[in-house]
Design a protein around this motif. Structure first.
Motif, PDB file in Angstrom:
ATOM      1  N   VAL A 148      42.581 -65.385  51.504  1.00  0.00           N
ATOM      2  CA  VAL A 148      41.555 -65.353  50.320  1.00  0.00           C
ATOM      3  C   VAL A 148      40.255 -65.473  51.077  1.00  0.00           C
ATOM      4  O   VAL A 148      39.247 -64.766  50.464  1.00  0.00           O
ATOM      5  CB  VAL A 148      41.929 -66.589  49.312  1.00  0.00           C
ATOM      6  CG1 VAL A 148      40.545 -66.920  48.488  1.00  0.00           C
ATOM      7  CG2 VAL A 148      42.951 -66.116  48.549  1.00  0.00           C
ATOM      8  N   ARG A 149      40.066 -66.227  51.915  1.00  0.00           N
ATOM      9  CA  ARG A 149      38.872 -66.599  52.625  1.00  0.00           C
ATOM     10  C   ARG A 149      38.432 -65.290  53.396  1.00  0.00           C
ATOM     11  O   ARG A 149      37.231 -64.890  53.456  1.00  0.00           O
ATOM     12  CB  ARG A 149      38.872 -67.834  53.719  1.00  0.00           C
ATOM     13  CG  ARG A 149      38.999 -68.955  52.787  1.00  0.00           C
ATOM     14  CD  ARG A 149      38.960 -70.274  53.783  1.00  0.00           C
ATOM     15  NE  ARG A 149      39.192 -71.363  52.972  1.00  0.00           N
ATOM     16  CZ  ARG A 149      38.382 -71.764  51.804  1.00  0.00           C
ATOM     17  NH1 ARG A 149      37.066 -71.461  51.690  1.00  0.00           N
ATOM     18  NH2 ARG A 149      38.700 -72.884  51.097  1.00  0.00           N
ATOM     19  N   ASP A 164      33.746 -62.626  49.331  1.00  0.00           N
ATOM     20  CA  ASP A 164      32.389 -62.288  49.717  1.00  0.00           C
ATOM     21  C   ASP A 164      31.744 -63.405  50.051  1.00  0.00           C
ATOM     22  O   ASP A 164      30.594 -63.475  50.808  1.00  0.00           O
ATOM     23  CB  ASP A 164      31.685 -61.336  48.835  1.00  0.00           C
ATOM     24  CG  ASP A 164      32.029 -61.783  47.299  1.00  0.00           C
ATOM     25  OD1 ASP A 164      32.054 -62.725  47.034  1.00  0.00           O
ATOM     26  OD2 ASP A 164      31.756 -60.818  46.402  1.00  0.00           O
ATOM     27  N   SER A 165      32.104 -64.531  49.611  1.00  0.00           N
ATOM     28  CA  SER A 165      31.180 -65.803  49.953  1.00  0.00           C
ATOM     29  C   SER A 165      32.294 -66.899  49.858  1.00  0.00           C
ATOM     30  O   SER A 165      33.086 -66.954  49.314  1.00  0.00           O
ATOM     31  CB  SER A 165      30.073 -66.204  48.846  1.00  0.00           C
ATOM     32  OG  SER A 165      30.662 -66.551  47.807  1.00  0.00           O
ATOM     33  N   PRO A 166      31.810 -67.952  50.792  1.00  0.00           N
ATOM     34  CA  PRO A 166      32.576 -69.203  50.952  1.00  0.00           C
ATOM     35  C   PRO A 166      32.766 -70.050  49.594  1.00  0.00           C
ATOM     36  O   PRO A 166      33.998 -70.474  49.315  1.00  0.00           O
ATOM     37  CB  PRO A 166      31.895 -69.870  51.912  1.00  0.00           C
ATOM     38  CG  PRO A 166      31.025 -69.212  52.771  1.00  0.00           C
ATOM     39  CD  PRO A 166      30.678 -68.071  51.887  1.00  0.00           C
ATOM     40  N   ASP A 221      36.108 -71.007  47.679  1.00  0.00           N
ATOM     41  CA  ASP A 221      36.451 -72.463  47.204  1.00  0.00           C
ATOM     42  C   ASP A 221      36.567 -72.462  45.698  1.00  0.00           C
ATOM     43  O   ASP A 221      37.668 -72.999  45.186  1.00  0.00           O
ATOM     44  CB  ASP A 221      35.096 -73.291  47.421  1.00  0.00           C
ATOM     45  CG  ASP A 221      34.859 -73.723  48.813  1.00  0.00           C
ATOM     46  OD1 ASP A 221      35.940 -73.338  49.602  1.00  0.00           O
ATOM     47  OD2 ASP A 221      33.998 -74.037  49.249  1.00  0.00           O
ATOM     48  N   ARG A 222      35.860 -71.493  44.894  1.00  0.00           N
ATOM     49  CA  ARG A 222      36.045 -71.567  43.454  1.00  0.00           C
ATOM     50  C   ARG A 222      37.680 -71.176  43.163  1.00  0.00           C
ATOM     51  O   ARG A 222      38.202 -71.723  42.174  1.00  0.00           O
ATOM     52  CB  ARG A 222      35.020 -70.878  42.780  1.00  0.00           C
ATOM     53  CG  ARG A 222      34.781 -71.193  41.327  1.00  0.00           C
ATOM     54  CD  ARG A 222      33.463 -70.485  40.802  1.00  0.00           C
ATOM     55  NE  ARG A 222      33.061 -69.178  40.983  1.00  0.00           N
ATOM     56  CZ  ARG A 222      32.168 -68.779  41.593  1.00  0.00           C
ATOM     57  NH1 ARG A 222      31.406 -69.515  42.382  1.00  0.00           N
ATOM     58  NH2 ARG A 222      32.074 -67.263  41.879  1.00  0.00           N
ATOM     59  N   ALA A 223      37.962 -69.935  43.637  1.00  0.00           N
ATOM     60  CA  ALA A 223      39.154 -69.387  43.539  1.00  0.00           C
ATOM     61  C   ALA A 223      40.454 -70.455  43.869  1.00  0.00           C
ATOM     62  O   ALA A 223      41.391 -70.775  42.948  1.00  0.00           O
ATOM     63  CB  ALA A 223      39.455 -68.155  44.293  1.00  0.00           C
ATOM     64  N   LEU A 224      40.144 -71.168  44.988  1.00  0.00           N
ATOM     65  CA  LEU A 224      41.204 -71.814  45.391  1.00  0.00           C
ATOM     66  C   LEU A 224      41.233 -73.319  44.847  1.00  0.00           C
ATOM     67  O   LEU A 224      42.302 -73.967  44.984  1.00  0.00           O
ATOM     68  CB  LEU A 224      41.023 -71.912  46.905  1.00  0.00           C
ATOM     69  CG  LEU A 224      41.184 -70.750  47.720  1.00  0.00           C
ATOM     70  CD1 LEU A 224      41.061 -70.878  49.354  1.00  0.00           C
ATOM     71  CD2 LEU A 224      42.755 -70.205  47.535  1.00  0.00           C
ATOM     72  N   SER A 225      40.167 -73.628  44.084  1.00  0.00           N
ATOM     73  CA  SER A 225      40.428 -75.003  43.309  1.00  0.00           C
ATOM     74  C   SER A 225      40.609 -74.486  41.777  1.00  0.00           C
ATOM     75  O   SER A 225      40.619 -75.673  40.950  1.00  0.00           O
ATOM     76  CB  SER A 225      39.164 -75.517  43.525  1.00  0.00           C
ATOM     77  OG  SER A 225      38.046 -74.851  43.059  1.00  0.00           O
ATOM     78  N   ASN A 226      40.899 -73.277  41.373  1.00  0.00           N
ATOM     79  CA  ASN A 226      41.233 -73.195  40.153  1.00  0.00           C
ATOM     80  C   ASN A 226      42.456 -73.919  39.630  1.00  0.00           C
ATOM     81  O   ASN A 226      43.364 -73.928  40.462  1.00  0.00           O
ATOM     82  CB  ASN A 226      41.667 -71.387  40.075  1.00  0.00           C
ATOM     83  CG  ASN A 226      41.893 -71.355  38.447  1.00  0.00           C
ATOM     84  OD1 ASN A 226      43.263 -71.348  38.177  1.00  0.00           O
ATOM     85  ND2 ASN A 226      41.198 -70.888  37.393  1.00  0.00           N
ATOM     86  N   GLY A 228      39.959 -64.089  37.115  1.00  0.00           N
ATOM     87  CA  GLY A 228      38.594 -63.922  37.392  1.00  0.00           C
ATOM     88  C   GLY A 228      38.039 -64.252  38.773  1.00  0.00           C
ATOM     89  O   GLY A 228      37.189 -63.844  39.641  1.00  0.00           O
ATOM     90  N   GLY A 229      38.378 -65.658  39.050  1.00  0.00           N
ATOM     91  CA  GLY A 229      38.151 -66.118  40.625  1.00  0.00           C
ATOM     92  C   GLY A 229      38.566 -65.429  41.692  1.00  0.00           C
ATOM     93  O   GLY A 229      37.973 -65.361  42.813  1.00  0.00           O
ATOM     94  N   PHE A 230      39.503 -64.413  41.546  1.00  0.00           N
ATOM     95  CA  PHE A 230      40.165 -63.761  42.649  1.00  0.00           C
ATOM     96  C   PHE A 230      39.659 -62.352  42.441  1.00  0.00           C
ATOM     97  O   PHE A 230      39.642 -61.520  43.310  1.00  0.00           O
ATOM     98  CB  PHE A 230      41.606 -63.771  42.717  1.00  0.00           C
ATOM     99  CG  PHE A 230      42.335 -65.135  43.254  1.00  0.00           C
ATOM    100  CD1 PHE A 230      42.300 -65.288  44.443  1.00  0.00           C
ATOM    101  CD2 PHE A 230      42.654 -65.975  42.372  1.00  0.00           C
ATOM    102  CE1 PHE A 230      42.797 -66.465  44.923  1.00  0.00           C
ATOM    103  CE2 PHE A 230      43.313 -67.077  42.725  1.00  0.00           C
ATOM    104  CZ  PHE A 230      43.289 -67.493  43.967  1.00  0.00           C
ATOM    105  N   SER A 231      38.904 -61.995  41.470  1.00  0.00           N
ATOM    106  CA  SER A 231      38.637 -60.435  41.198  1.00  0.00           C
ATOM    107  C   SER A 231      37.639 -60.103  42.243  1.00  0.00           C
ATOM    108  O   SER A 231      36.732 -60.993  42.573  1.00  0.00           O
ATOM    109  CB  SER A 231      38.059 -60.341  39.799  1.00  0.00           C
ATOM    110  OG  SER A 231      36.966 -61.063  39.455  1.00  0.00           O
ATOM    111  N   GLY A 232      37.371 -58.979  42.585  1.00  0.00           N
ATOM    112  CA  GLY A 232      36.750 -58.723  43.630  1.00  0.00           C
ATOM    113  C   GLY A 232      37.548 -58.453  44.871  1.00  0.00           C
ATOM    114  O   GLY A 232      37.324 -57.818  45.890  1.00  0.00           O
TER     115      GLY A 232
END
Lengths: 305, 375
Positions: free
Chosen positions: B101-102, B106-108, B112-117, B224-228
């Motif tokens: 994921v990291r 596209d940004s740290p 972080d947001r995706a991984l703290s969902n 949504g956190g993982f989209s992109g």
């Protein structure tokens, strides 16, 4: 072990290669012979997975629907798909909607891709089969025997409900998972048979698993040590053989000696660490005889006080 | 180089392949075999990484590596002969997935947001599901790193041991923008039109009913956190597949003489062929088929006691029993060869699970050297 035939669910668990399926098949036959209506099941994630329990019970094409094996004994596959379908049919107002939902690519792919939803389906299907009744109101099956996959062992199945309850806090999934959890933790209704081998590592793993099951409050009915080799030597005879100092890696016959010692140590360790003697199933070399001998041993164990 | 008729087929594999995947039923010694395959390759001078899923603590000890490290550990060079390198890592699904994921984010902050969902944190603990996703990912990651000539993968102990290959494909299917759009709050960009809004309506009504109201919202936030990252993940799943179906990869099916294990081994062979994956052959493990160097017991020095005669008689009976087992297992080995259609080799019998590096070395030598599996 005497009351084990009175449970509604018997989970047969253990690592791969320990003869778990043989025990599940023999147990199912023994309970049926004792007058219980038994449904033997094995977990199948994919439709083309091997079905060793069905093979042992002589069922050619096992399906989600129970098939008659003999008087009192039926056999079915336990699949996540059947669980999901029954679940949707129960949860949704119209059967049509459930069938449409299962046909929806998005939902099907989601159910396949999301971890633990498969286990949720298994749990739901399990409850569904346990609740089936006959026209006189009695349960269709007195006992559901589940041959668990080597990895989705009893511990895994016990972890899934608590993990799901963390994410989903209301609705039918929540209710179903809570019911399932309550049933799995009830020592009157559920018992786990842990199958292992009389070798060092499998014994350690079985002890670890027994403790893990206890922390999840899933009742342990017994530890079954399978393929225990017969030790032909008296202590005096063994002393003579040991005096030869044979290389166990290079000498025919001597390769078996350390195995006899490990078996003795394993049985002693299970008893001292878990505070109860294991059930012993003797090693049988002739493959054709295995099932009948294990059946006889289980019948004897369940009949013993 | 053509191998002699007695040289096991594994000898050629460990010298030439870049990726070797070991499959098999549980309880056949798959992890130990994967380690021995890796060691055999290192003994030929190659730089090797063994990725294991569930190593016995003693195996880690035998290889002098920590059991729960965050990255691969090198086996001390003093243990190895042949100038190669051997490393091993117990796959930690969390480390692999979060690393992926990291890398793809596209940004740290976004990572972080995706991984703290909330949903991710709950699912992450269900390691069983994550192993399949991450085994193939880790294999690919170390393969392209250039640090190793060969990566050996011990497949997850799943009943369907090829689940790990299906997992990235399932993920890729799900990550199809159109499908994922149904779950995203605003249709995920690419999705639109009446059809998709209907699909989303169906999915929402089903999910809110079964998982409780609000679940779709949580799921939407999660995805949504993982989209992109989705298209990157999908492309990635494709390149993993390309690697595993290519010339440099090879699949070994490990089995024991146990009938259930053999049934599963056959199933795996069929499945591999059906999936167009390069099936190389069988390794028969924990059998008595390998009889090189075995002698009958030498009883000349037995002490004279009243029990000597019966003790020696019983020892001879054990020896006869072992010979019968060896004959049975050699038949099994021949049956695996299936009239020459498949390769198969047996490993030396080590009795208990592997005790030390010397035991592992014996197994590795058995996979490399010429030895008659026949008497």
């Amino acid at each position: 072990m005497k009351d084990i035939f009175d449970k509604r669910t018997v989970l047969v668990s253990g690592k791969g290669g320990v003869g778990k399926t043989t025990v599940a098949a023999a147990f199912s036959r023994a309970a049926a012979a004792a007058g219980k209506r038994v449904l033997a099941t094995e977990v199948a994630y994919e439709t083309d997975s091997p079905t060793p329990l069905a093979d042992l019970l002589g069922v050619k094409h096992a399906t989600d629907d129970p098939q008659r094996v003999s008087d009192n004994l039926s056999m079915a596959l336990l699949t996540p798909h059947a669980g999901h379908l029954h679940f949707l049919r129960d949860a949704l107002p119209m059967r049509m909607l459930a069938d449409a939902a299962m046909k929806s690519a998005a939902i099907r792919r989601f159910l396949l891709a999301a971890p633990s939803l498969a286990e949720m389906g298994l749990l739901y299907r399990m409850l569904n089969l346990l609740r089936r009744t006959r026209s006189d109101g009695s349960f269709e099956f007195d006992v559901l025997v589940i041959d668990l996959p080597a990895t989705g062992h009893a511990l895994g199945l016990a972890q899934v409900p608590s993990a799901i309850l963390k994410v989903i806090t209301r609705g039918p999934v929540y209710d179903a998972v809570k019911d399932g959890l309550a049933m799995m933790r009830d020592p009157l209704r559920t018992g786990t048979l842990l199958v292992t081998l009389p070798e060092t590592l499998p014994t350690s793993e079985a002890i670890e698993l027994a403790r893990g099951i206890a922390t999840h409050h899933v009742p342990l009915a017994g530890i079954v040590v399978n393929r225990v080799p017969h030790n032909p030597f008296s202590p005096a005879e063994r002393a003579v053989v040991d005096a030869l100092a044979l290389d166990p890696q290079r000498t025919l016959g001597a390769r078996t000696l350390p195995r006899l010692d490990r078996a003795r140590e394993s049985l002693a360790r299970i008893e001292s660490e878990l505070g109860r003697p294991p059930m012993i199933l003797p090693e049988i070399i002739d493959e054709a005889q295995v099932e009948a001998r294990v059946f006889a041993a289980i019948t004897a164990l369940a009949g013993a006080a | 180089m053509r191998r002699s008729p007695d040289e096991p087929f594994t000898s050629e594999l460990v010298r030439n392949k870049r990726v070797i995947v070991c499959c098999g039923a549980g309880g056949v010694g798959k992890t130990t075999t994967a380690a021995a395959i890796g060691l055999a390759a290192a003994m030929t001078g190659r730089r090797v990484l063994v990725l294991t899923i569930d190593p016995a603590r003693r195996l880690a000890e035998a290889m002098s590596i920590p059991a729960g490290g965050a990255k691969p550990a090198r086996v001390p060079a003093a243990l190895l002969s042949g100038g190669g390198e051997l490393s091993a890592w117990m796959l930690d699904p969390r480390v692999v997935f979060e690393g992926m994921v990291r890398r793809m984010s596209d940004s740290p902050e976004r990572a972080d947001r995706a991984l703290s969902n909330k949903l991710y944190l709950a699912l992450r603990d269900l390691i069983g599901g994550m192993q399949e996703y991450t085994a193939a990912e880790a294999l690919h990651m170390f393969h392209v790193s250039g640090d190793y000539d060969l990566v050996v993968l011990d497949t997850p102990p799943s009943r369907n041991a090829l689940e790990f290959l299906e997992a990235p494909r399932k993920l890729a299917l799900f990550l199809d923008e159109k499908i994922i759009g149904v779950f995203l709050p605003h249709g995920g960009g690419g999705a639109g039109g009446l059809f998709w809004s209907r699909a989303r309506g169906l999915v929402t009504s089903v999910f809110d009913r079964i998982f409780g109201e609000g679940f779709m919202g949580d799921l939407g936030a999660f995805l949504g956190g993982f989209s992109g990252m989705f298209s990157a993940m999908r492309e990635h799943a494709e390149s993993v597949r390309a690697l595993l179906t290519g010339e440099s990869a090879s699949f070994l099916v490990v089995t024991s003489p146990d009938p259930a294990a053999r049934t599963e081994a056959r199933f795996l062979e069929d499945k591999l062929r059906e999936m167009h994956l390069p099936f190389a052959g069988y390794v028969l493990n924990r059998s008595w088929a390998y009889t090189r160097g075995l002698t009958p017991p030498d009883t000349a020095g037995a002490p004279q006691t009243p029990d000597t005669a019966s003790a020696l008689r019983k020892l001879e009976a054990l020896a006869a029993h072992e010979s019968a087992l060896a004959a049975r297992d050699r038949d099994i080995l021949q049956a695996l060869k299936n009239g020459g259609q498949s390769e198969a080799t047996a490993t030396p019998h080590l009795g208990a699970a592997i005790e030390d590096f010397a035991g592992l070395t014996m197994l590795a030598e058995g996979l490399l050297d010429a030895h008659p599996d026949r008497d």
